[in-house]
Design a protein around this motif. Structure first.
Motif, PDB file in Angstrom:
ATOM      1  N   GLY A 180       0.802  -1.211   0.000  1.00 26.40           N
ATOM      2  CA  GLY A 180       0.000   0.000   0.000  1.00 26.40           C
ATOM      3  C   GLY A 180       0.832   1.257   0.000  1.00 26.40           C
ATOM      4  N   ALA A 181       1.799   1.342   0.936  1.00 29.61           N
ATOM      5  CA  ALA A 181       2.624   2.544   1.046  1.00 29.61           C
ATOM      6  C   ALA A 181       3.762   2.534   0.038  1.00 29.61           C
ATOM      7  CB  ALA A 181       3.179   2.670   2.463  1.00 29.61           C
ATOM      8  N   GLY A 182       4.282   1.344  -0.285  1.00 27.96           N
ATOM      9  CA  GLY A 182       5.386   1.245  -1.232  1.00 27.96           C
ATOM     10  C   GLY A 182       6.716   1.696  -0.670  1.00 27.96           C
ATOM     11  N   THR A 183       6.820   1.824   0.650  1.00 29.55           N
ATOM     12  CA  THR A 183       8.056   2.262   1.294  1.00 29.55           C
ATOM     13  C   THR A 183       8.806   1.069   1.879  1.00 29.55           C
ATOM     14  OG1 THR A 183       6.834   2.670   3.343  1.00 29.55           O
ATOM     15  CG2 THR A 183       7.131   4.534   1.830  1.00 29.55           C
ATOM     16  N   PRO A 184      10.142   1.160   1.970  1.00 33.13           N
ATOM     17  CA  PRO A 184      10.904   0.031   2.515  1.00 33.13           C
ATOM     18  C   PRO A 184      10.724  -0.098   4.028  1.00 33.13           C
ATOM     19  CG  PRO A 184      12.370   1.870   2.023  1.00 33.13           C
ATOM     20  CD  PRO A 184      11.017   2.245   1.505  1.00 33.13           C
ATOM     21  N   ARG A 185      10.834  -1.326   4.479  1.00 36.96           N
ATOM     22  CA  ARG A 185      10.759  -1.643   5.908  1.00 36.96           C
ATOM     23  C   ARG A 185      11.768  -2.751   6.179  1.00 36.96           C
ATOM     24  NH1 ARG A 185       5.304  -3.527   9.217  1.00 36.96           N
ATOM     25  NH2 ARG A 185       5.990  -2.876  11.292  1.00 36.96           N
ATOM     26  N   TRP A 186      12.410  -2.687   7.339  1.00 28.62           N
ATOM     27  CA  TRP A 186      13.496  -3.612   7.612  1.00 28.62           C
ATOM     28  C   TRP A 186      13.137  -4.542   8.764  1.00 28.62           C
ATOM     29  CZ3 TRP A 186      13.981   1.434   6.206  1.00 28.62           C
ATOM     30  CH2 TRP A 186      14.727   1.695   5.054  1.00 28.62           C
ATOM     31  N   GLN A 187      13.556  -5.797   8.649  1.00 31.01           N
ATOM     32  CA  GLN A 187      13.321  -6.776   9.700  1.00 31.01           C
ATOM     33  C   GLN A 187      14.613  -7.364  10.243  1.00 31.01           C
ATOM     34  OE1 GLN A 187      11.017  -8.935   6.713  1.00 31.01           O
ATOM     35  NE2 GLN A 187      12.090 -10.803   7.344  1.00 31.01           N
ATOM     36  N   PHE A 188      15.732  -7.016   9.631  1.00 25.27           N
ATOM     37  CA  PHE A 188      17.055  -7.407  10.099  1.00 25.27           C
ATOM     38  C   PHE A 188      17.139  -8.926  10.273  1.00 25.27           C
ATOM     39  CE2 PHE A 188      16.325  -2.991  11.150  1.00 25.27           C
ATOM     40  CZ  PHE A 188      17.425  -2.404  10.558  1.00 25.27           C
ATOM     41  N   PHE A 189      17.487  -9.450  11.456  1.00 24.32           N
ATOM     42  CA  PHE A 189      17.657 -10.902  11.575  1.00 24.32           C
ATOM     43  C   PHE A 189      16.405 -11.594  12.109  1.00 24.32           C
ATOM     44  CE2 PHE A 189      19.768  -8.808  15.223  1.00 24.32           C
ATOM     45  CZ  PHE A 189      18.997  -9.277  16.273  1.00 24.32           C
ATOM     46  N   ALA A 190      15.282 -10.882  12.152  1.00 23.62           N
ATOM     47  CA  ALA A 190      14.016 -11.478  12.582  1.00 23.62           C
ATOM     48  C   ALA A 190      13.203 -11.913  11.367  1.00 23.62           C
ATOM     49  CB  ALA A 190      13.220 -10.476  13.420  1.00 23.62           C
ATOM     50  N   PRO A 191      12.200 -12.771  11.554  1.00 22.12           N
ATOM     51  CA  PRO A 191      11.411 -13.236  10.396  1.00 22.12           C
ATOM     52  C   PRO A 191      10.455 -12.179   9.858  1.00 22.12           C
ATOM     53  CG  PRO A 191      10.585 -14.213  12.422  1.00 22.12           C
ATOM     54  CD  PRO A 191      11.851 -13.500  12.775  1.00 22.12           C
ATOM     55  N   TRP A 192      10.108 -11.156  10.662  1.00 24.73           N
ATOM     56  CA  TRP A 192       9.279 -10.049  10.189  1.00 24.73           C
ATOM     57  C   TRP A 192       9.587  -8.832  11.058  1.00 24.73           C
ATOM     58  CZ3 TRP A 192       6.881 -14.788  11.480  1.00 24.73           C
ATOM     59  CH2 TRP A 192       6.467 -14.887  12.809  1.00 24.73           C
ATOM     60  N   SER A 193       9.136  -7.672  10.609  1.00 21.99           N
ATOM     61  CA  SER A 193       9.551  -6.408  11.220  1.00 21.99           C
ATOM     62  C   SER A 193       9.115  -6.235  12.675  1.00 21.99           C
ATOM     63  CB  SER A 193       9.055  -5.236  10.374  1.00 21.99           C
ATOM     64  OG  SER A 193       9.645  -5.254   9.092  1.00 21.99           O
ATOM     65  N   PRO A 194       7.847  -6.474  13.056  1.00 20.86           N
ATOM     66  CA  PRO A 194       7.488  -6.319  14.466  1.00 20.86           C
ATOM     67  C   PRO A 194       8.300  -7.221  15.392  1.00 20.86           C
ATOM     68  CG  PRO A 194       5.520  -6.394  13.114  1.00 20.86           C
ATOM     69  CD  PRO A 194       6.660  -6.759  12.213  1.00 20.86           C
ATOM     70  N   ALA A 195       8.664  -8.411  14.914  1.00 25.10           N
ATOM     71  CA  ALA A 195       9.504  -9.298  15.726  1.00 25.10           C
ATOM     72  C   ALA A 195      10.881  -8.687  15.943  1.00 25.10           C
ATOM     73  CB  ALA A 195       9.631 -10.661  15.053  1.00 25.10           C
ATOM     74  N   ALA A 196      11.399  -7.995  14.922  1.00 26.53           N
ATOM     75  CA  ALA A 196      12.680  -7.305  15.074  1.00 26.53           C
ATOM     76  C   ALA A 196      12.585  -6.234  16.153  1.00 26.53           C
ATOM     77  CB  ALA A 196      13.099  -6.683  13.744  1.00 26.53           C
ATOM     78  N   GLY A 197      11.439  -5.534  16.205  1.00 23.90           N
ATOM     79  CA  GLY A 197      11.247  -4.539  17.250  1.00 23.90           C
ATOM     80  C   GLY A 197      11.260  -5.153  18.632  1.00 23.90           C
ATOM     81  N   MET A 198      10.644  -6.319  18.773  1.00 17.53           N
ATOM     82  CA  MET A 198      10.623  -6.996  20.071  1.00 17.53           C
ATOM     83  C   MET A 198      12.023  -7.400  20.508  1.00 17.53           C
ATOM     84  SD  MET A 198       8.859 -10.619  21.094  1.00 17.53           S
ATOM     85  CE  MET A 198       8.935 -11.221  22.785  1.00 17.53           C
ATOM     86  N   VAL A 199      12.769  -8.027  19.601  1.00 15.19           N
ATOM     87  CA  VAL A 199      14.124  -8.488  19.936  1.00 15.19           C
ATOM     88  C   VAL A 199      15.024  -7.297  20.254  1.00 15.19           C
ATOM     89  CG1 VAL A 199      16.117  -9.757  19.097  1.00 15.19           C
ATOM     90  CG2 VAL A 199      13.825 -10.551  18.540  1.00 15.19           C
ATOM     91  N   ALA A 200      14.865  -6.198  19.503  1.00 19.28           N
ATOM     92  CA  ALA A 200      15.647  -4.996  19.776  1.00 19.28           C
ATOM     93  C   ALA A 200      15.374  -4.488  21.184  1.00 19.28           C
ATOM     94  CB  ALA A 200      15.329  -3.911  18.749  1.00 19.28           C
ATOM     95  N   LEU A 201      14.113  -4.540  21.599  1.00 14.22           N
ATOM     96  CA  LEU A 201      13.739  -4.089  22.933  1.00 14.22           C
ATOM     97  C   LEU A 201      14.423  -4.936  24.012  1.00 14.22           C
ATOM     98  CD1 LEU A 201      11.827  -1.844  23.882  1.00 14.22           C
ATOM     99  CD2 LEU A 201      10.043  -3.570  24.133  1.00 14.22           C
ATOM    100  N   VAL A 202      14.443  -6.252  23.818  1.00 12.36           N
ATOM    101  CA  VAL A 202      15.132  -7.138  24.761  1.00 12.36           C
ATOM    102  C   VAL A 202      16.603  -6.756  24.875  1.00 12.36           C
ATOM    103  CG1 VAL A 202      15.932  -9.519  25.110  1.00 12.36           C
ATOM    104  CG2 VAL A 202      13.551  -9.071  24.463  1.00 12.36           C
ATOM    105  N   TYR A 203      17.248  -6.554  23.734  1.00  9.90           N
ATOM    106  CA  TYR A 203      18.680  -6.264  23.747  1.00  9.90           C
ATOM    107  C   TYR A 203      18.991  -4.854  24.234  1.00  9.90           C
ATOM    108  CZ  TYR A 203      20.145 -10.635  21.579  1.00  9.90           C
ATOM    109  OH  TYR A 203      20.431 -11.958  21.336  1.00  9.90           O
TER     110      TYR A 203
END
Length: 423
Positions: A180-203
């Motif tokens: 819809g937005a056509g903008t890039p989003r990053w997930q780094f070493f997680a399987p999807w982006s919100p999961a990357a946010g969770m892991v980042a919070l832990v670290y």
């Protein structure tokens, strides 16, 4: 001379420190999903060895950890009951049991390892900061990738042959394009982006315990970058909420904190109606930020609740099922641990997670005043509690396991971060 704080001395420390610091290398080969369960069961084996040889006493395992072990074992028994109720067959039962060993079981096993094994927080913190540093080093590649023509997915590891929830767990993904937005989003070493946010919070909370200022700055910068670039709404809200809550719980036995809190309660009483309207508006804005995502999540939840109540109240359906076109064929109950548990493992499954989580949360709220380790454990269980409403915890345990180790350590009174003895 004193041993350097970041030098692993014990076998568990070497295993944990190497695995955390080597996260990007494991991601490159698509091995993260395999590494998490292997580490969890290896640490469980080390716990058994320590207890069997008498180097550790079973009495040191806190009651809350025993409860987690019992609850996660109960989830396996409930799983078998659900399979029997729907006659899913031996092959499917074995497959689901292996999935349990790679998911729910890890939550209890990592806590057990943290409670029993000699693992210094300083080792975990330094390894986390090394991971944060390497994140900063390779961050320009991720940022440039969508603009210089690099593919979204570099490759999918052949390790996917071992089995897993999906190919994204074994893929080396540089970025995704937001529908819809056509903008890039990053997930780094997680399987999807919100999961990357969770892991980042832990670290972020782990890196904050690093004593060396330079390492701490590198770690915090790297994980804050992941949290922001993942564009996870929940990660940013959780960070803003958890930090002050943990701080306040740590000061609850100080008289002056109550003098600060009293005016806040007075203002809440005076302006309660306006505050409720403000919170309601924030919730509406939160959902409308990604309206399509919020719509799908809500529909998945409604389907999970309806089918749980009508078809499998006590033990659930035993397996995950894909939803209809309305929810883009996503698994029913995904994006929500409680809906997922109700659908797959019924009411008893939800109780099996809710009971130990509530007791651990209450325990660490009470113990937060005792020291930094207990406050870190409180931060970790708060992250799990908040994200249980936005993710399926068991499916991400292979990523946030360092936080589980710290919860286990926080539940016992031993402190392995005392200065090393002189040699």
């Amino acid at each position: 001379m004193a041993a350097p704080a970041d030098h692993p001395q014990t076998a568990p420390e070497r295993l944990i420190g190497g695995a955390i610091a080597g996260t990007w290398l494991l991601w490159l080969f698509g091995a993260l999903y395999i590494a998490g369960p292997v580490i969890g069961w290896l640490l469980a084996a080390l716990v058994f060895v320590e207890l069997y040889l008498g180097r550790k006493s079973i009495a040191i395992v806190p009651a809350a950890v025993w409860l987690w072990l019992a609850a996660m074992t109960a989830l396996l028994l409930i799983l078998w009951a659900g399979h029997a109720n729907f006659s899913l067959g031996t092959g499917q039962t074995i497959k689901s049991s292996i999935g349990w060993a790679k998911g729910w079981a890890l939550i209890a096993l990592f806590m057990l390892a943290g409670a029993v094994l000699d693992i210094r927080v300083s080792v975990i913190a330094r390894a986390a900061c090394r991971l944060g540093m390497w994140t900063l080093v390779i961050l320009p590649l991720f940022l440039a990738a969508p603009f210089i023509g690099l593919p979204e997915t570099l490759w999918v590891s052949p390790l996917k042959a071992v089995g897993g929830p999906g190919p994204e767990y074994f893929a080396t993904i540089l970025y995704t394009i937001e529908p819809g937005a056509g903008t890039p989003r990053w997930q780094f070493f997680a399987p999807w982006s919100p999961a990357a946010g969770m892991v980042a919070l832990v670290y972020i909370f782990i890196a904050a315990r690093e004593q060396n200022l330079a390492w701490r700055a590198a770690g915090l910068a790297g994980f804050l970058a992941i949290a922001v670039l993942s564009q996870s709404r929940l990660a940013l809200v959780a960070l803003a909420v958890i930090a002050p809550v943990v701080w306040a719980c740590g000061k609850v036995d100080r008289g002056w904190i109550w003098w600060l809190v009293a005016p806040a309660f007075l203002l809440i009483g005076l302006f309660g109606t306006d505050l409720l309207a403000f919170v309601d508006q924030l919730a509406s804005d939160f959902s409308s930020a990604r309206a399509d995502s919020s719509r799908v999540r809500a529909a998945l939840g409604r389907i999970a609740l309806d089918r749980w109540e009508d078809e499998a109240y006590w033990f659930g359906h035993g397996v995950v099922e894909n939803g209809p076109h309305l929810v883009e064929y996503m698994p029913i109950g995904s994006h929500h641990s409680w809906y997922g548990l109700l659908f797959v493992k019924g009411l008893l499954g939800a109780i099996a997670l809710g009971l130990p989580m509530a007791i651990t949360l209450g325990n660490l709220v009470w113990r937060a005043r005792l020291g930094a380790l207990q406050r870190m454990g409180l931060a970790m269980i708060l992250i799990l509690a908040l994200y249980s409403f936005g993710e399926n915890l068991e499916i991400l345990a292979y990523l946030f396991w360092p936080g589980l180790i710290l919860i286990g350590k926080a539940l016992v009174s031993t402190n392995l971060d005392q200065p090393a003895p002189q040699e």
